[in-house]
Design a protein around this motif. Structure first.
Motif, PDB file in Angstrom:
ATOM      1  N   THR A 160      -2.442  20.566   7.344  1.00  0.00           N
ATOM      2  CA  THR A 160      -1.276  19.712   7.577  1.00  0.00           C
ATOM      3  C   THR A 160      -1.676  18.644   8.579  1.00  0.00           C
ATOM      4  O   THR A 160      -2.310  18.943   9.597  1.00  0.00           O
ATOM      5  N   VAL A 161      -1.325  17.394   8.293  1.00  0.00           N
ATOM      6  CA  VAL A 161      -1.667  16.279   9.177  1.00  0.00           C
ATOM      7  C   VAL A 161      -0.399  15.575   9.629  1.00  0.00           C
ATOM      8  O   VAL A 161       0.659  15.711   9.012  1.00  0.00           O
ATOM      9  N   ALA A 162      -0.539  14.824  10.703  1.00  0.00           N
ATOM     10  CA  ALA A 162       0.564  14.019  11.214  1.00  0.00           C
ATOM     11  C   ALA A 162       0.209  12.547  11.021  1.00  0.00           C
ATOM     12  O   ALA A 162      -0.971  12.195  10.980  1.00  0.00           O
ATOM     13  N   PRO A 163       1.218  11.690  10.895  1.00  0.00           N
ATOM     14  CA  PRO A 163       0.920  10.260  10.766  1.00  0.00           C
ATOM     15  C   PRO A 163       0.076   9.770  11.936  1.00  0.00           C
ATOM     16  O   PRO A 163       0.349  10.086  13.093  1.00  0.00           O
ATOM     17  N   GLY A 164      -0.986   9.065  11.612  1.00  0.00           N
ATOM     18  CA  GLY A 164      -1.865   8.523  12.638  1.00  0.00           C
ATOM     19  C   GLY A 164      -3.017   9.432  13.023  1.00  0.00           C
ATOM     20  O   GLY A 164      -3.881   9.021  13.804  1.00  0.00           O
ATOM     21  N   ASP A 165      -3.059  10.680  12.512  1.00  0.00           N
ATOM     22  CA  ASP A 165      -4.201  11.541  12.812  1.00  0.00           C
ATOM     23  C   ASP A 165      -5.489  10.837  12.396  1.00  0.00           C
ATOM     24  O   ASP A 165      -5.613  10.359  11.268  1.00  0.00           O
ATOM     25  N   SER A 166      -6.436  10.777  13.316  1.00  0.00           N
ATOM     26  CA  SER A 166      -7.744  10.182  13.065  1.00  0.00           C
ATOM     27  C   SER A 166      -8.776  11.285  13.252  1.00  0.00           C
ATOM     28  O   SER A 166      -8.929  11.817  14.354  1.00  0.00           O
ATOM     29  N   LEU A 167      -9.465  11.649  12.164  1.00  0.00           N
ATOM     30  CA  LEU A 167     -10.364  12.810  12.172  1.00  0.00           C
ATOM     31  C   LEU A 167     -11.785  12.392  11.857  1.00  0.00           C
ATOM     32  O   LEU A 167     -12.047  11.718  10.862  1.00  0.00           O
ATOM     33  N   PRO A 218       0.828  -1.200   0.000  1.00  0.00           N
ATOM     34  CA  PRO A 218       0.000   0.000   0.000  1.00  0.00           C
ATOM     35  C   PRO A 218       0.861   1.248   0.000  1.00  0.00           C
ATOM     36  O   PRO A 218       1.974   1.245   0.510  1.00  0.00           O
ATOM     37  N   ALA A 219       0.341   2.304  -0.583  1.00  0.00           N
ATOM     38  CA  ALA A 219       1.081   3.563  -0.660  1.00  0.00           C
ATOM     39  C   ALA A 219       1.291   4.131   0.741  1.00  0.00           C
ATOM     40  O   ALA A 219       0.387   4.157   1.553  1.00  0.00           O
ATOM     41  N   ALA A 220       2.486   4.563   1.010  1.00  0.00           N
ATOM     42  CA  ALA A 220       2.786   5.167   2.309  1.00  0.00           C
ATOM     43  C   ALA A 220       2.112   6.521   2.398  1.00  0.00           C
ATOM     44  O   ALA A 220       2.077   7.280   1.437  1.00  0.00           O
ATOM     45  N   GLY A 221       1.571   6.809   3.542  1.00  0.00           N
ATOM     46  CA  GLY A 221       0.977   8.124   3.745  1.00  0.00           C
ATOM     47  C   GLY A 221      -0.378   8.300   3.090  1.00  0.00           C
ATOM     48  O   GLY A 221      -0.786   9.416   2.841  1.00  0.00           O
ATOM     49  N   ALA A 222      -1.079   7.213   2.819  1.00  0.00           N
ATOM     50  CA  ALA A 222      -2.386   7.324   2.178  1.00  0.00           C
ATOM     51  C   ALA A 222      -3.480   7.369   3.235  1.00  0.00           C
ATOM     52  O   ALA A 222      -3.456   6.629   4.210  1.00  0.00           O
ATOM     53  N   VAL A 223      -4.449   8.254   3.051  1.00  0.00           N
ATOM     54  CA  VAL A 223      -5.574   8.371   3.963  1.00  0.00           C
ATOM     55  C   VAL A 223      -6.577   7.246   3.695  1.00  0.00           C
ATOM     56  O   VAL A 223      -6.776   6.845   2.547  1.00  0.00           O
ATOM     57  N   THR A 224      -7.176   6.731   4.770  1.00  0.00           N
ATOM     58  CA  THR A 224      -8.247   5.750   4.629  1.00  0.00           C
ATOM     59  C   THR A 224      -9.360   6.094   5.606  1.00  0.00           C
ATOM     60  O   THR A 224      -9.059   6.494   6.729  1.00  0.00           O
ATOM     61  N   PRO A 225     -10.603   5.997   5.245  1.00  0.00           N
ATOM     62  CA  PRO A 225     -11.075   5.842   3.876  1.00  0.00           C
ATOM     63  C   PRO A 225     -10.850   7.148   3.098  1.00  0.00           C
ATOM     64  O   PRO A 225     -10.541   8.175   3.703  1.00  0.00           O
ATOM     65  N   THR A 226     -11.013   7.111   1.814  1.00  0.00           N
ATOM     66  CA  THR A 226     -10.887   8.344   1.032  1.00  0.00           C
ATOM     67  C   THR A 226     -12.238   9.024   0.848  1.00  0.00           C
ATOM     68  O   THR A 226     -12.298  10.186   0.473  1.00  0.00           O
ATOM     69  N   LEU A 227     -13.314   8.307   1.122  1.00  0.00           N
ATOM     70  CA  LEU A 227     -14.668   8.842   0.961  1.00  0.00           C
ATOM     71  C   LEU A 227     -15.483   8.506   2.209  1.00  0.00           C
ATOM     72  O   LEU A 227     -15.493   7.368   2.663  1.00  0.00           O
ATOM     73  N   VAL A 235     -24.258  16.510  12.471  1.00  0.00           N
ATOM     74  CA  VAL A 235     -25.355  15.816  13.136  1.00  0.00           C
ATOM     75  C   VAL A 235     -24.997  14.348  13.367  1.00  0.00           C
ATOM     76  O   VAL A 235     -25.467  13.737  14.320  1.00  0.00           O
ATOM     77  N   THR A 236     -24.154  13.786  12.497  1.00  0.00           N
ATOM     78  CA  THR A 236     -23.746  12.382  12.621  1.00  0.00           C
ATOM     79  C   THR A 236     -22.233  12.266  12.507  1.00  0.00           C
ATOM     80  O   THR A 236     -21.563  13.144  11.943  1.00  0.00           O
ATOM     81  N   SER A 237     -21.711  11.169  13.006  1.00  0.00           N
ATOM     82  CA  SER A 237     -20.306  10.831  12.782  1.00  0.00           C
ATOM     83  C   SER A 237     -20.140  10.393  11.335  1.00  0.00           C
ATOM     84  O   SER A 237     -21.121  10.061  10.660  1.00  0.00           O
ATOM     85  N   GLN A 238     -18.910  10.392  10.886  1.00  0.00           N
ATOM     86  CA  GLN A 238     -18.634   9.984   9.515  1.00  0.00           C
ATOM     87  C   GLN A 238     -18.878   8.492   9.340  1.00  0.00           C
ATOM     88  O   GLN A 238     -18.638   7.701  10.248  1.00  0.00           O
ATOM     89  N   SER A 239     -19.338   8.139   8.166  1.00  0.00           N
ATOM     90  CA  SER A 239     -19.531   6.741   7.806  1.00  0.00           C
ATOM     91  C   SER A 239     -18.774   6.495   6.511  1.00  0.00           C
ATOM     92  O   SER A 239     -18.871   7.309   5.601  1.00  0.00           O
ATOM     93  N   PRO A 240     -17.932   5.498   6.388  1.00  0.00           N
ATOM     94  CA  PRO A 240     -17.819   4.326   7.242  1.00  0.00           C
ATOM     95  C   PRO A 240     -16.970   4.530   8.495  1.00  0.00           C
ATOM     96  O   PRO A 240     -16.891   3.632   9.326  1.00  0.00           O
ATOM     97  N   GLY A 241     -16.352   5.659   8.665  1.00  0.00           N
ATOM     98  CA  GLY A 241     -15.547   5.906   9.860  1.00  0.00           C
ATOM     99  C   GLY A 241     -14.681   7.121   9.666  1.00  0.00           C
ATOM    100  O   GLY A 241     -14.755   7.811   8.641  1.00  0.00           O
ATOM    101  N   PRO A 242     -13.834   7.426  10.661  1.00  0.00           N
ATOM    102  CA  PRO A 242     -12.989   8.616  10.573  1.00  0.00           C
ATOM    103  C   PRO A 242     -11.933   8.483   9.478  1.00  0.00           C
ATOM    104  O   PRO A 242     -11.583   7.382   9.065  1.00  0.00           O
ATOM    105  N   PHE A 243     -11.419   9.643   9.039  1.00  0.00           N
ATOM    106  CA  PHE A 243     -10.269   9.654   8.140  1.00  0.00           C
ATOM    107  C   PHE A 243      -9.032   9.379   8.991  1.00  0.00           C
ATOM    108  O   PHE A 243      -8.811  10.046   9.994  1.00  0.00           O
ATOM    109  N   VAL A 244      -8.227   8.426   8.582  1.00  0.00           N
ATOM    110  CA  VAL A 244      -6.976   8.132   9.283  1.00  0.00           C
ATOM    111  C   VAL A 244      -5.841   8.396   8.314  1.00  0.00           C
ATOM    112  O   VAL A 244      -5.775   7.805   7.238  1.00  0.00           O
ATOM    113  N   PHE A 245      -4.947   9.311   8.710  1.00  0.00           N
ATOM    114  CA  PHE A 245      -3.852   9.734   7.842  1.00  0.00           C
ATOM    115  C   PHE A 245      -2.560   9.034   8.222  1.00  0.00           C
ATOM    116  O   PHE A 245      -2.379   8.578   9.330  1.00  0.00           O
TER     117      PHE A 245
END
Length: 168
Positions: free
Chosen positions: A128-135, A36-45, A158-168
């Motif tokens: 700017t994000v740091a590795p492991g930031d979960s938003l 997997p690409a290093a430094g890729a955010v998941t999920p992207t949507l 009003v709701t949390s993100q689905s399918p979950g937070p962005f993790v950088f």
């Protein structure tokens, strides 16, 4: 004299060792190609619901990208603008809650031209994000603030993100 012609045991060992090194290099290259690409955010949507008061409420689609420590988020909402809005005229801040405490704000003045009664789309907004930031969605105040024609618009998540937070 047998070793001097390159056909003895020493030559054979060198050929086997050389073939092993070539095989190891090929396997290493293949593993890098499929890693997997290093430094890729998941999920992207992700999606989340926002309430923008008199502007309306509804679901927004959030698209995130990452390039090293630079990240962007684009928001396309079901909230509609009452008037046509020119390109790159919405000043916006999209705030996320960071896992473990604190917030991360994505800011910018980027938007496509929006027709009257068209869905609000802003971004890419950057931060700017740091590795492991979960938003994830921010609930302790306005999650999205916009200035449109000089008028402030505040939207609450009003709701949390689905399918979950962005993790950088």
């Amino acid at each position: 004299m047998r070793g001097s012609t390159g056909t003895g045991r020493g030559a054979r060992r060198r050929r086997i060792a050389g073939a092993g090194a070539v095989t190891a290099a090929a396997l290493a290259a293949l593993s890098l190609a499929y890693a997997p690409a290093a430094g890729a955010v998941t999920p992207t949507l992700a999606t989340a619901d926002y309430d923008c008061g008199t502007w309306g409420a509804g679901q927004a689609r959030l698209t995130a990208t990452q390039d090293g420590t630079r990240a962007t988020v684009t928001l396309r909402s079901s909230v509609r603008t009452p008037l046509a809005v020119g390109a790159d005229t919405i000043n916006a801040t999209l705030t996320f809650a960071k896992a473990g405490g604190g917030t991360k704000a994505f800011t910018g003045t980027r938007n496509p031209a929006l027709p009257a009664r068209g869905p609000v789309e802003i971004g890419p907004l950057s931060a700017t994000v740091a590795p492991g930031d979960s938003l994830n969605s921010y609930f302790a105040g306005p999650a999205l603030t916009m200035s449109i024609f000089g008028f402030p618009v505040s939207c609450d998540a009003v709701t949390s993100q689905s399918p979950g937070p962005f993790v950088f």
